[in-house]
Scaffold this motif. Structure first.
Motif, PDB file in Angstrom:
ATOM      1  N   TRP A 110       0.840  -1.190   0.000  1.00 38.70           N
ATOM      2  CA  TRP A 110       0.000   0.000   0.000  1.00 38.70           C
ATOM      3  C   TRP A 110       0.882   1.250   0.000  1.00 38.70           C
ATOM      4  CZ3 TRP A 110      -5.417   0.502   0.434  1.00 38.70           C
ATOM      5  CH2 TRP A 110      -6.117  -0.691   0.614  1.00 38.70           C
ATOM      6  N   ASP A 167      -8.576  11.523  -6.051  1.00 37.84           N
ATOM      7  CA  ASP A 167      -8.545  10.985  -7.418  1.00 37.84           C
ATOM      8  C   ASP A 167      -8.901  12.032  -8.469  1.00 37.84           C
ATOM      9  OD1 ASP A 167      -7.861   8.607  -6.349  1.00 37.84           O
ATOM     10  OD2 ASP A 167      -9.648   7.490  -6.998  1.00 37.84           O
ATOM     11  N   ARG A 206      -3.286   4.475  -3.299  1.00 36.25           N
ATOM     12  CA  ARG A 206      -4.617   5.057  -3.054  1.00 36.25           C
ATOM     13  C   ARG A 206      -4.489   6.501  -2.577  1.00 36.25           C
ATOM     14  NH1 ARG A 206      -5.448   0.778  -4.796  1.00 36.25           N
ATOM     15  NH2 ARG A 206      -6.950  -0.811  -4.193  1.00 36.25           N
ATOM     16  N   ASN A 258     -11.641   4.890  -0.348  1.00 35.63           N
ATOM     17  CA  ASN A 258     -10.272   4.342  -0.247  1.00 35.63           C
ATOM     18  C   ASN A 258      -9.902   4.082   1.207  1.00 35.63           C
ATOM     19  OD1 ASN A 258      -9.896   4.377  -3.003  1.00 35.63           O
ATOM     20  ND2 ASN A 258      -8.880   6.380  -3.017  1.00 35.63           N
ATOM     21  N   SER A 286     -11.980   9.414  -1.720  1.00 29.02           N
ATOM     22  CA  SER A 286     -10.999   9.225  -0.635  1.00 29.02           C
ATOM     23  C   SER A 286     -11.628   8.476   0.530  1.00 29.02           C
ATOM     24  CB  SER A 286     -10.462  10.583  -0.158  1.00 29.02           C
ATOM     25  OG  SER A 286      -9.700  11.164  -1.172  1.00 29.02           O
ATOM     26  N   LYS A 302      -0.786   3.213  -9.807  1.00 32.38           N
ATOM     27  CA  LYS A 302      -1.374   1.915  -9.421  1.00 32.38           C
ATOM     28  C   LYS A 302      -0.712   0.751 -10.164  1.00 32.38           C
ATOM     29  CE  LYS A 302      -5.819   3.445  -7.737  1.00 32.38           C
ATOM     30  NZ  LYS A 302      -7.218   3.712  -7.966  1.00 32.38           N
TER      31      LYS A 302
END
Ligand SMILES: O=c1ccn([C@@H]2O[C@H](COP(=O)(O)OP(=O)(O)O[C@H]3O[C@H](CO)[C@@H](O)[C@H](O)[C@H]3O)[C@@H](O)[C@H]2O)c(=O)[nH]1
Length: 456
Positions: A198, A205, A222, A440, A437, A216
């Motif tokens: 991660w 985004d 993220r 995520n 967000s 990614k």
């Protein structure tokens, strides 16, 4: 076992702020969080946060912190790495034998040495970047030989980045030998994460769609930002009045009382963050440019920088046209109706804060990631203008004044304000329930829950 996340920021204001806000959001969603903070910082500030615990470790500068190393920042980084890694490990060991052991560590990408230590205790390590996705992408690809600095006059646009000229790149990609330890930290900050790890970004985004898509491909990347306190955004986290940890004391009442007397959209807020040292000539030009703009201005000049200012009567007309403070409650200022423009060095926190609170910007980048952020402010998000420097790399008073007017008065200001409103709304949406967000973060919490069961 209940998830308990150890969070390690690089111990400076611009890194503590986003990781503290992230910790609060995570706690809001269930997991317990502990912020590892240096002994000096813990002893010297009044930490007021109910949601997040703090645990001290020593950077070897317990009496002074980074302030005691201003003349030798390189020595501080070395001490943080050598002494800090030992005391950080002691902190982990102590907690692991308690009734509430850590189950995961989130580390600032500026302290990658924490990974090796933490992995010894079987904990998953999650990277957190306090810089934009674009800047992170540049550092990663540049350092892996997948992106070159363009020649003068040329541009590059790969890996989801917009076309960038040479001087839009972060300053450390020039490898000019300045601040070698900091340059090394910046360039190498993504060496640790592997394909499945991660990597969290303080962005959202919608703001950096193409870049995050490309990142990614390398990691489980993220966005979880903007890490602006809930009080200013989605308002879901209660009891968040004392929302930050200030290493300098904000002159709150002075600022707010002064601003309360100013008309809406009338005032320029000026701040260069916690680190930048302007040349004296630049400080003087800025002062005279602010005077020339004929706007009210509230300018944060840290105590260590105030000797560079001209005499008050040379740049502040009357009693009330300008206010100089050593530190401000920046978010409250940006959120104040009197503020019509943010003249900023474009540190990533300031950039995101200006954007999230819908304030048009004049970008005056100094170094590191700031030139790239300034490029995006003007050309990609359309929320401000970037100043031009002269051959001595100084922004002259005429240019300061011109840019302020462009953002506050000129025909173009309408469009800038419209864009600022659009991004303010988008930032808020990203954090609200079901926003990108927020989703995520939910996914990350699922990972934390699952991995804490594995540890069990
Ligand atoms: O009077 C002030 C001035 C600033 N701030 C806060 O201090 C932080 C400053 O952060 P930032 O705008 O990112 O600037 P720096 O302190 O310069 O941050 C360093 O760290 C950032 C994150 O890695 C980088 O983007 C910057 O280039 C780097 O200089 C922000 O949260 C501000 O709200 C205040 O609360 N009061």
């Amino acid at each position: 076992m209940a998830p308990h996340v150890l969070i390690l920021p690089f111990p400076v204001q611009g890194h503590i702020n986003p990781l503290l806000q992230f910790a609060k959001r995570l706690s809001f969603k269930g997991p317990k969080t502990t912020l590892a903070i240096t002994t000096f910082i813990i002893n010297s500030i009044n930490i007021q946060t109910d949601q997040v615990s703090c645990a001290p470790f020593s950077d070897g500068y317990d009496d002074t912190g980074l302030n005691g190393a201003r003349d030798n920042i390189e020595a501080y980084f070395e001490s943080l790495r050598t002494i800090g890694s030992k005391t950080f490990e002691e902190l982990i060991v102590k907690q692991m034998s308690s009734s509430c052991p850590f189950t995961c560590m989130v580390y600032d990408t500026f302290v990658p040495w924490a990974v090796e230590i933490t992995e010894k205790y079987g904990l998953p390590c999650v990277a957190f970047s306090t810089q934009s996705c674009a800047v992170s992408s540049i550092y990663y690809h540049f350092n892996h030989g997948l992106l070159d600095l363009p020649d003068s006059g040329a541009t590059v646009s790969s890996h989801g980045l917009v076309p960038l000229e040479r001087f839009d790149f972060p300053s450390f990609t020039f490898r000019d030998g300045s601040y070698p330890a900091l340059a090394g930290l910046s360039l190498n900050q993504f060496n640790a994460p592997q394909k499945s790890d991660w990597v969290l970004f303080n962005s959202f985004d919608e703001l950096e769609n193409e870049v995050i898509k490309c990142l990614k491909e390398h990691w489980n990347a993220r966005t979880i930002g903007p890490t602006v306190p809930s009080k200013f955004m989605d308002k879901r986290i209660k009891g968040d009045e004392n929302y930050t940890m200030n290493l300098l004391k904000p002159e709150r009442d002075l600022c707010i009382n002064w601003l309360n007397k100013k008309p809406a959209n009338s005032t320029v807020y000026v701040s260069f963050g916690s680190f930048a040292n302007l040349q004296e000539e630049q400080t003087q030009e800025l002062a005279l440019g602010l005077k020339q703009s004929n706007k009210y201005f509230l300018w944060v000049v840290r105590a260590s920088e105030q000797d560079k200012l001209p005499r008050r009567e040379e740049f502040i007309e009357g009693e009330d046209k300008g206010l100089i403070v050593a530190w401000s409650p920046q978010l409250e200022i940006l959120n104040h109706v009197a503020i019509g423009c943010f003249l900023t060095h474009c540190g990533w926190n300031s950039t995101l804060e200006g954007l999230s609170l819908g304030v048009p910007m004049v970008a005056v980048p100094q170094w590191t990631d700031q030139p790239t952020n300034a490029k995006y402010v003007e050309d990609v998000w359309g929320v401000g203008v970037k100043v031009k420097v002269d051959e001595k790399k100084v922004v002259r008073r005429d240019e300061i004044s011109r840019c302020i007017k462009e953002v506050m008065d000129a025909e173009r200001s309408e469009e800038i304000r419209r864009n600022a409103r659009k991004w303010k709304e988008a930032a808020k949406q990203a954090l609200c329930e079901g926003g990108t967000s927020d989703e995520n973060l939910n996914e990350f919490v699922e990972f934390l829950n699952a991995s804490s069961c594995d540890i069990n």
